[in-house]
Motif scaffolding. Structure first.
Motif, PDB file in Angstrom:
ATOM      1  N   VAL A   1       0.902  -1.123   0.083  1.00  0.00           N
ATOM      2  CA  VAL A   1      -0.173   0.006   0.084  1.00  0.00           C
ATOM      3  C   VAL A   1       0.865   1.408  -0.002  1.00  0.00           C
ATOM      4  O   VAL A   1       0.535   2.291  -0.787  1.00  0.00           O
ATOM      5  N   PRO A   2       1.928   1.393   0.780  1.00  0.00           N
ATOM      6  CA  PRO A   2       2.608   2.440   0.849  1.00  0.00           C
ATOM      7  C   PRO A   2       3.257   2.896  -0.671  1.00  0.00           C
ATOM      8  O   PRO A   2       3.463   4.234  -1.083  1.00  0.00           O
ATOM      9  N   ALA A   3       3.881   1.902  -1.387  1.00  0.00           N
ATOM     10  CA  ALA A   3       4.369   1.880  -2.550  1.00  0.00           C
ATOM     11  C   ALA A   3       3.131   2.342  -3.506  1.00  0.00           C
ATOM     12  O   ALA A   3       3.535   3.359  -4.405  1.00  0.00           O
ATOM     13  N   THR A   4       1.815   1.900  -3.388  1.00  0.00           N
ATOM     14  CA  THR A   4       0.725   2.822  -4.260  1.00  0.00           C
ATOM     15  C   THR A   4       0.703   3.995  -3.718  1.00  0.00           C
ATOM     16  O   THR A   4       0.365   4.809  -4.891  1.00  0.00           O
ATOM     17  N   LEU A   5       0.546   4.337  -2.603  1.00  0.00           N
ATOM     18  CA  LEU A   5       0.177   5.604  -2.205  1.00  0.00           C
ATOM     19  C   LEU A   5       1.374   6.645  -2.705  1.00  0.00           C
ATOM     20  O   LEU A   5       1.075   7.768  -3.182  1.00  0.00           O
TER      21      LEU A   5
ATOM     22  N   LYS B   1       7.375   3.369  -8.635  1.00  0.00           N
ATOM     23  CA  LYS B   1       7.409   2.455 -10.097  1.00  0.00           C
ATOM     24  C   LYS B   1       7.554   0.872  -9.635  1.00  0.00           C
ATOM     25  O   LYS B   1       7.217   0.111 -10.412  1.00  0.00           O
ATOM     26  N   ASP B   2       8.309   0.518  -8.783  1.00  0.00           N
ATOM     27  CA  ASP B   2       8.737  -0.740  -8.159  1.00  0.00           C
ATOM     28  C   ASP B   2       7.723  -0.925  -6.913  1.00  0.00           C
ATOM     29  O   ASP B   2       7.871  -0.297  -5.616  1.00  0.00           O
ATOM     30  N   GLN B   3       6.790  -1.558  -7.124  1.00  0.00           N
ATOM     31  CA  GLN B   3       6.041  -1.902  -5.849  1.00  0.00           C
ATOM     32  C   GLN B   3       6.441  -2.666  -4.679  1.00  0.00           C
ATOM     33  O   GLN B   3       6.250  -2.613  -3.551  1.00  0.00           O
ATOM     34  N   TYR B   4       7.543  -3.382  -5.180  1.00  0.00           N
ATOM     35  CA  TYR B   4       8.392  -4.203  -3.966  1.00  0.00           C
ATOM     36  C   TYR B   4       9.612  -3.320  -3.612  1.00  0.00           C
ATOM     37  O   TYR B   4      10.395  -3.837  -2.955  1.00  0.00           O
ATOM     38  N   GLY B   5       9.527  -1.964  -3.869  1.00  0.00           N
ATOM     39  CA  GLY B   5      10.667  -1.102  -3.712  1.00  0.00           C
ATOM     40  C   GLY B   5      10.957  -0.734  -2.091  1.00  0.00           C
ATOM     41  O   GLY B   5      11.992  -1.159  -1.605  1.00  0.00           O
ATOM     42  N   PRO B   6       9.705  -0.823  -1.241  1.00  0.00           N
ATOM     43  CA  PRO B   6       9.933  -0.855   0.261  1.00  0.00           C
ATOM     44  C   PRO B   6      10.547  -2.074   1.016  1.00  0.00           C
ATOM     45  O   PRO B   6      11.276  -2.113   1.823  1.00  0.00           O
ATOM     46  N   ILE B   7      10.022  -3.259   0.203  1.00  0.00           N
ATOM     47  CA  ILE B   7      10.468  -4.544   0.840  1.00  0.00           C
ATOM     48  C   ILE B   7      12.160  -4.689   0.501  1.00  0.00           C
ATOM     49  O   ILE B   7      12.870  -5.072   1.550  1.00  0.00           O
ATOM     50  N   LYS B   8      12.697  -4.252  -0.652  1.00  0.00           N
ATOM     51  CA  LYS B   8      13.880  -4.382  -0.850  1.00  0.00           C
ATOM     52  C   LYS B   8      14.829  -3.419  -0.009  1.00  0.00           C
ATOM     53  O   LYS B   8      15.867  -3.739   0.230  1.00  0.00           O
ATOM     54  N   ALA B   9      14.138  -2.238   0.259  1.00  0.00           N
ATOM     55  CA  ALA B   9      15.043  -1.453   1.049  1.00  0.00           C
ATOM     56  C   ALA B   9      14.992  -1.734   2.557  1.00  0.00           C
ATOM     57  O   ALA B   9      15.881  -1.545   3.421  1.00  0.00           O
ATOM     58  N   GLN B  10      13.989  -2.482   2.852  1.00  0.00           N
ATOM     59  CA  GLN B  10      13.857  -3.059   4.186  1.00  0.00           C
ATOM     60  C   GLN B  10      14.620  -4.341   4.766  1.00  0.00           C
ATOM     61  O   GLN B  10      14.788  -4.664   5.704  1.00  0.00           O
ATOM     62  N   ILE B  11      15.019  -5.203   3.724  1.00  0.00           N
ATOM     63  CA  ILE B  11      15.462  -6.161   3.809  1.00  0.00           C
ATOM     64  C   ILE B  11      16.798  -6.209   4.758  1.00  0.00           C
ATOM     65  O   ILE B  11      17.084  -7.021   5.726  1.00  0.00           O
ATOM     66  N   PRO B  12      17.944  -5.448   4.641  1.00  0.00           N
ATOM     67  CA  PRO B  12      18.922  -5.302   5.353  1.00  0.00           C
ATOM     68  C   PRO B  12      18.575  -5.167   6.859  1.00  0.00           C
ATOM     69  O   PRO B  12      19.269  -5.802   7.735  1.00  0.00           O
TER      70      PRO B  12
END
Length: 324
Positions: free
Chosen positions: A287-291, A295-306
């Motif tokens: 939802v944050p990526a949509t709000l 462009k990448d809906q999985y962007g937040p996840i990729k940034a949070q993995i580390p």
């Protein structure tokens, strides 16, 4: 005495009011089905009290469970057929919002900080006062904190109309859609898994694999298991009953004499690290990526993995060192 059910009724009332707003919003092409979804959801809150009374034989007003089940099926149909839409609520211009942000500065965060502050005060100081239902002070305090934060927010911004925050809340509700209900549904799924004996079967597998009396490996299995189950199920509350029944309680607490609050609290935190890595936690990650129109809906996840992996390592080490 303030009861937690009153908080649930208030939440349901908010959904019903927003449903009325949706029905009146002609800019929403699916206004009637959207209003039906959120209005029906809102009505289930007070109705659910009657069902709970009948199930637990608590007395008071009781209601049959069947209509509640029909309502849940209707919600599934409305969401599954993608019948929820978004309107265009009247709001300020970008220039007006920028000017307001400049004027308010850091004060804009005061309402958000008010919620946990009030909740902590209620949980720590009023739990035994008799003002709140026994054992529910934290949850009721959260609700009271939201109401106080609403009042503080209106004072800070100078807003005088209650309809304005309701319209803003409706806009966020429409943006999130049915994903808002995903945490609750997944938490119920965890309870179903626990009742079905999934935790017991996982425990047997772990018992066959783990070396005897290996405390560190048992801690790793519990924390990593919480992490992985949360990634799969999307919610740490859904993973918690399964992994605690499998490893947390029988192995770490009963067999290895772990400190109960420490083991369970740290284990839950390990599960929360998995929340950062899963698209199943839609309201946190998708939802944050949509709000933000990323462009990448999985962007937040990729940034949070580390951060998630670092948190998992820290919780594992903390449990191994301080929970026994």
């Amino acid at each position: 005495m303030i009861k937690v059910e009153w908080l649930y009724w208030l939440v349901g009332l908010v959904f019903v009011v927003m449903a009325v707003q949706m029905a009146a919003d002609r800019s929403n092409p699916r206004r009637w089905t959207s209003a039906a979804f959120w209005g029906l959801l809102g009505l289930t809150f007070p109705y659910g009290t009657g069902v709970a009374n009948a199930t637990a034989h608590n007395g008071g007003w009781t209601l049959p469970a069947e209509p509640l089940g029909v309502a849940v099926l209707a919600l599934i149909v409305l969401a599954g057929l993608n019948l929820l839409g978004k309107g265009r609520p009247v709001t300020s211009t970008a220039e007006e919002r920028e000017a307001s942000a400049t004027r308010l500065g850091g004060r804009i965060f005061v309402p958000a900080l008010t919620i946990p502050l009030v909740a902590i005060v209620c949980a720590s100081l009023l739990d035994t006062s008799g003002l709140f239902e026994k054992g529910k002070a934290t949850l009721i305090g959260l609700g009271v904190g939201c109401l106080v934060a609403l009042a503080v927010g209106m004072l800070v911004t100078g807003e005088r109309k209650l309809s304005v925050p309701l319209h803003c809340g409706r806009s966020m509700l429409e943006a999130m859609g049915s994903a808002l209900l995903l945490p609750q549904l997944l938490a119920v799924l965890g309870s179903i898994f626990a009742l079905a004996g999934v935790g017991t079967q996982v425990g047997r597998i772990v018992h066959d694999v783990l070396p005897d009396n290996s405390k560190f490996l048992a801690v790793v299995a519990y924390c990593v298991g919480m992490f992985l189950f949360t990634v799969i199920m999307g919610n740490a509350f859904a993973a918690f009953p399964v992994m605690t029944a499998a490893i947390g309680w029988p192995v770490l607490i009963e067999q290895m004499h772990g400190h109960v609050p420490a083991v369970l609290a740290i284990g839950m935190l390990a599960g929360f690290s998995g929340t950062l890595c899963t698209p199943m936690a839609a309201n946190f990650n998708i939802v944050p990526a949509t709000l933000l129109e990323l462009k990448d809906q999985y962007g937040p996840i990729k940034a949070q993995i580390p951060t998630a992996l670092s948190l998992l390592a820290c919780t594992t080490a903390i449990m191994a060192l301080f929970a026994f």
